[in-house]
Design an enzyme around this catalytic site. Structure first.
Site, short mmCIF file in Angstrom:
data_model
loop_
_atom_site.label_atom_id
_atom_site.label_comp_id
_atom_site.label_asym_id
_atom_site.label_seq_id
_atom_site.Cartn_x
_atom_site.Cartn_y
_atom_site.Cartn_z
NE ARG A 1 -3.17 0.26 3.10
CZ ARG A 1 -3.89 0.30 4.21
NH1 ARG A 1 -4.50 -0.80 4.62
NH2 ARG A 1 -4.00 1.41 4.90
NE ARG B 1 -2.05 4.32 7.72
CZ ARG B 1 -1.51 3.15 7.35
NH1 ARG B 1 -0.36 3.12 6.72
NH2 ARG B 1 -2.13 2.04 7.64
P1 ADP Z 1 -5.28 0.67 8.64
O1 ADP Z 1 -6.11 -0.38 9.26
O2 ADP Z 1 -3.97 0.17 8.18
O3 ADP Z 1 -5.21 1.95 9.39
P2 ADP Z 1 -7.43 1.20 6.77
O4 ADP Z 1 -7.38 0.35 5.56
O5 ADP Z 1 -8.44 0.91 7.79
O6 ADP Z 1 -5.95 1.20 7.34
O7 ADP Z 1 -7.60 2.73 6.34
C1 ADP Z 1 -6.78 3.32 5.35
C2 ADP Z 1 -7.11 4.81 5.24
O8 ADP Z 1 -8.48 4.97 4.83
C3 ADP Z 1 -7.00 5.61 6.53
O9 ADP Z 1 -5.67 6.06 6.76
C4 ADP Z 1 -7.97 6.75 6.26
O10 ADP Z 1 -7.40 7.72 5.39
C5 ADP Z 1 -9.08 6.06 5.49
N1 ADP Z 1 -10.14 5.56 6.40
C6 ADP Z 1 -10.49 4.26 6.62
N2 ADP Z 1 -11.51 4.18 7.50
C7 ADP Z 1 -11.81 5.46 7.85
C8 ADP Z 1 -12.76 6.04 8.74
N3 ADP Z 1 -13.62 5.29 9.47
N4 ADP Z 1 -12.78 7.40 8.85
C9 ADP Z 1 -11.95 8.17 8.14
N5 ADP Z 1 -11.02 7.69 7.30
C10 ADP Z 1 -10.96 6.34 7.14
#
Ligand code: ADP
Ligand code: ADP
Ligand code: ZN
Length: 215
Positions: free
Chosen positions: A160, A171
């Site tokens: 990613r 993050r």
């Molecule tokens: P990880 O579990 O590795 O943090 P995710 O795949 O859940 O990554 O999320 C990747 C990105 O998608 C986040 O960094 C954010 O930008 C966006 N994202 C995912 N879920 C949310 C949410 N509930 N609210 C806001 N942004 C989100």
């Protein structure tokens, strides 16, 4: 059955989610996967979300809550759902409280997967994802049988763009500030279970299963 998986990036939410939804036959709602798909398909949502995701910031609440609201109404959610990566802010959690009566659901458990920061960085920078089915692997901790090929569907694995050290650090900071307050929010509601996520994948799942089997 409605379960929330809460935890920092890299805690193993997606990895555990796969096992949970298989065993309990409930829908897997991962907002990150839905957003990444939208970016790939270049939809209106994807175009709006991309800039935030690339920088390791959260996508604005109003975009994300719409996705979840629509998704919860889909037929595969009638047996229940696992929310993976949602809610991530207090605003999103409040929104969820509001829509639950409409869909005649309540939150059964919030599993807070806790992992040390150094380990999170190791996990995220070594993570590989299947470009077809989204399954996640790790170069050291969960390597596929054939290098860069998904065990489940044969798809190619990729890294990613937000799993670089710099974006990972951002993050983790965003998580601390915007998402961690949800732990006490749900603890006060009496629905929180802490999971020691530092252990290997199967041991973490054992802890989760011993909690979920009662619901
Ligand atoms: P990880 O579990 O590795 O943090 P995710 O795949 O859940 O990554 O999320 C990747 C990105 O998608 C986040 O960094 C954010 O930008 C966006 N994202 C995912 N879920 C949310 C949410 N509930 N609210 C806001 N942004 C989100
Ligand atoms: P999240 O969805 O919380 O961001 P993932 O499930 O994608 O996390 O896991 C992050 C990375 O760590 C992946 O590469 C995954 O294979 C690996 N991983 C997940 N759980 C464990 C574990 N218990 N021990 C070691 N590595 C793990
Ligand atoms: Zn795959």
């Amino acid at each position: 059955m409605l379960i929330i998986l809460l935890g920092p990036p890299g805690a193993g939410k997606g990895t555990q989610a796969e096992k949970i939804v298989n065993e309990y036959n409930i829908a897997h709602i991962a907002t990150g996967d839905i957003l990444r798909n939208a970016v790939k398909e270049e939809t209106t949502l994807g175009r709006k979300a991309r800039q935030y995701m690339d920088q390791g910031q959260l996508v604005p609440d109003e975009l994300v809550v719409e996705i979840v609201k629509d998704r919860l109404l889909e037929p595969d959610c009638t047996n229940g759902a696992l929310l993976d990566g949602f809610p991530r802010t207090v605003v999103q959690a409040a929104f969820l409280e509001q829509v639950l009566p409409d869909i005649k659901a309540r939150i059964d458990r919030v599993l807070s997967v806790e992992v040390e920061e150094g380990e999170l960085i190791n996990r995220l920078t070594g993570r590989r994802i299947c470009c077809d089915c989204g399954a996640s692997y790790h170069v050291k901790f969960k390597p596929p049988k054939v290098r860069n090929v998904c065990d489940q569907c044969g798809g190619d694995l990729y890294q990613r763009s937000d799993d670089t050290l710099e974006t990972v650090k951002e993050r983790l900071a965003v998580y601390k500030k915007q998402t961690e307050p949800l732990i006490s929010f749900y603890r006060e509601k009496g629905v929180l279970s802490a999971i020691d996520g530092n252990q290997d994948i199967d041991s973490v799942y054992k802890q989760i299963n011993s909690i979920l089997k009662d619901y």
